[in-house]
Design an enzyme around this catalytic site. Structure first.
Site, PDB file in Angstrom:
ATOM      1  N   HIS A   1      44.854  37.646  53.935  1.00  0.00           N
ATOM      2  CA  HIS A   1      43.397  37.605  53.763  1.00  0.00           C
ATOM      3  C   HIS A   1      42.991  38.263  52.450  1.00  0.00           C
ATOM      4  O   HIS A   1      42.058  37.814  51.775  1.00  0.00           O
ATOM      5  CB  HIS A   1      42.721  38.312  54.936  1.00  0.00           C
ATOM      6  CG  HIS A   1      41.254  38.036  55.051  1.00  0.00           C
ATOM      7  ND1 HIS A   1      40.302  38.952  54.666  1.00  0.00           N
ATOM      8  CD2 HIS A   1      40.576  36.940  55.513  1.00  0.00           C
ATOM      9  CE1 HIS A   1      39.096  38.438  54.891  1.00  0.00           C
ATOM     10  NE2 HIS A   1      39.229  37.229  55.393  1.00  0.00           N
ATOM     11  N   CYS A   2      43.709  39.309  52.061  1.00  0.00           N
ATOM     12  CA  CYS A   2      43.375  40.069  50.851  1.00  0.00           C
ATOM     13  C   CYS A   2      43.605  39.276  49.573  1.00  0.00           C
ATOM     14  O   CYS A   2      42.975  39.565  48.548  1.00  0.00           O
ATOM     15  CB  CYS A   2      44.214  41.344  50.780  1.00  0.00           C
ATOM     16  SG  CYS A   2      44.103  42.414  52.223  1.00  0.00           S
ATOM     17  N   ILE A   3      44.493  38.298  49.602  1.00  0.00           N
ATOM     18  CA  ILE A   3      44.833  37.580  48.372  1.00  0.00           C
ATOM     19  C   ILE A   3      44.161  36.208  48.295  1.00  0.00           C
ATOM     20  O   ILE A   3      44.473  35.410  47.412  1.00  0.00           O
ATOM     21  CB  ILE A   3      46.363  37.434  48.203  1.00  0.00           C
ATOM     22  CG1 ILE A   3      46.959  36.510  49.259  1.00  0.00           C
ATOM     23  CG2 ILE A   3      47.032  38.797  48.257  1.00  0.00           C
ATOM     24  CD1 ILE A   3      48.455  36.212  49.036  1.00  0.00           C
TER      25      ILE A   3
END
Length: 344
Positions: free
Chosen positions: A334-336
């Site tokens: 999700h962070c990338i």
């Protein structure tokens, strides 16, 4: 009432944005480790591309590496980058509440996760506006220091945040809850803010974000909370997630519904060479017709998580991608990634 709202991640997407790894503190100095990161980011991009378009931002210094790892199905756009966590440095896309076919993008202030001593953000602080312009979105400037990984919404006015991010003295030293809530209402249409006291333990280490909510909980559908559950009593997050569950069990969403809480158990592995891990299946990405799930090389745990994701996202195909190289650098799938909603 705001003129804009952030749609749920389950709403239709136009595309997903990513940023390709470039040399720096997060990538690391070891050539093999750097290649591992590049391959991991590429694996996520190709998994997402099975479901929707992917645009990859690439620092000019990494253009050769990107072309070597990525197929022609991935659109490449060169622009200066400091790091490659697009969820946080990029904009948060919003849609007008009147239903008109326009795209907006909240351009938060980005300062390297609270001015972390190892971070640089001269280029990354411009990424929100750059992506917004490239997507043809109207820019909603904000004076709030915030990141996309620090909010999760249900698309109906509910937003999850953590006190140690939005109220972080390194981010917003003069803010209080009321000011943060007013800005979230103005920018993403939040009418009900649920404040978590903290995030996972490792997120407070050197490469952490100081408590991003997208490692802890998400809202797969209105009235349902998907919550990271650390079941091993020896792990410090065992007590953290128990306390968060107790808090959330007494919460309601913007529509006044009590939440159905679905536990998403952590994988069995508890440690790596740096200490207790924060491996979390909550940090997945929902795409058109699918879910890109985190894998941690533990077949039983990975499949259990995939089964739960199939249950809470009915009708979507779950694709598991090894997320260990991302987590070793401070984040997950999700962070990338950052979704751009479709104008429907």
């Amino acid at each position: 009432m705001s003129d804009w709202r952030m749609p749920a991640e389950t709403a239709p997407h136009e595309r997903t944005w990513m940023a390709f790894p470039r040399a720096g503190r997060t990538l690391g100095d070891d050539p093999d480790s750097a290649e591992e990161a590049r391959a991991a980011w590429a694996a996520v991009a190709h998994a997402v591309a099975e479901f929707e378009e992917v645009t990859m931002l690439v620092d000019p210094s990494a253009s050769g590496d990107a072309r070597r790892h990525l197929s022609s199905s991935i659109e490449l756009v060169e622009t200066p980058l400091d790091d490659f966590w697009i969820r946080d440095s990029g904009p948060t896309f919003v849609l007008p509440t009147d239903g008109s076919p326009r795209l907006g993008a909240v351009d938060w202030i980005f300062n390297g996760w609270g001015a972390q001593p190892w971070a640089s953000w001269e280029a990354d602080r411009e990424i929100g506006a750059f992506v917004a312009a490239r997507a043809g979105a109207g820019i909603l400037p904000s004076l709030l220091v915030n990141e996309g990984g620090a909010v999760h919404v249900d698309g109906e006015g509910t937003v999850l945040v953590t006190e140690t991010v939005q109220l972080d003295p390194g981010r917003n030293p003069h803010a209080d809850r009321a000011r943060v809530e007013a800005e979230l209402a103005r920018t993403i249409g939040a009418t009900h803010v649920i404040w978590l006291p903290r995030g996972l333990t490792r997120d407070y280490d050197e490469l952490g974000t100081r408590g991003h909510v997208d490692m802890v909980a998400t809202i797969p559908s209105p009235g349902v909370l998907l919550l990271h559950a650390q079941t091993a009593a020896a792990h410090p997050d065992h007590e953290v997630t128990r306390s968060l569950r107790d808090l959330l069990s007494g919460q309601q969403d913007a529509a006044g519904r009590s939440f159905e809480i679905v536990d998403l158990p952590a994988p069995a592995e508890l440690r790596d060479e740096h200490g207790f891990v924060d491996h979390s299946y909550v940090n997945h990405l929902v795409v058109n017709g699918g879910v890109i799930a985190c894998g941690f090389g533990q077949p039983a745990s990975d499949e259990r998580a995939a089964a739960i994701l199939r249950e809470v996202y009915p009708g979507r195909r779950v694709v598991t991608v090894d997320a260990r190289p991302a987590f070793a650098r401070g984040g997950g799938i999700h962070c990338i990634t950052q979704q751009q909603p479709a104008l429907v």
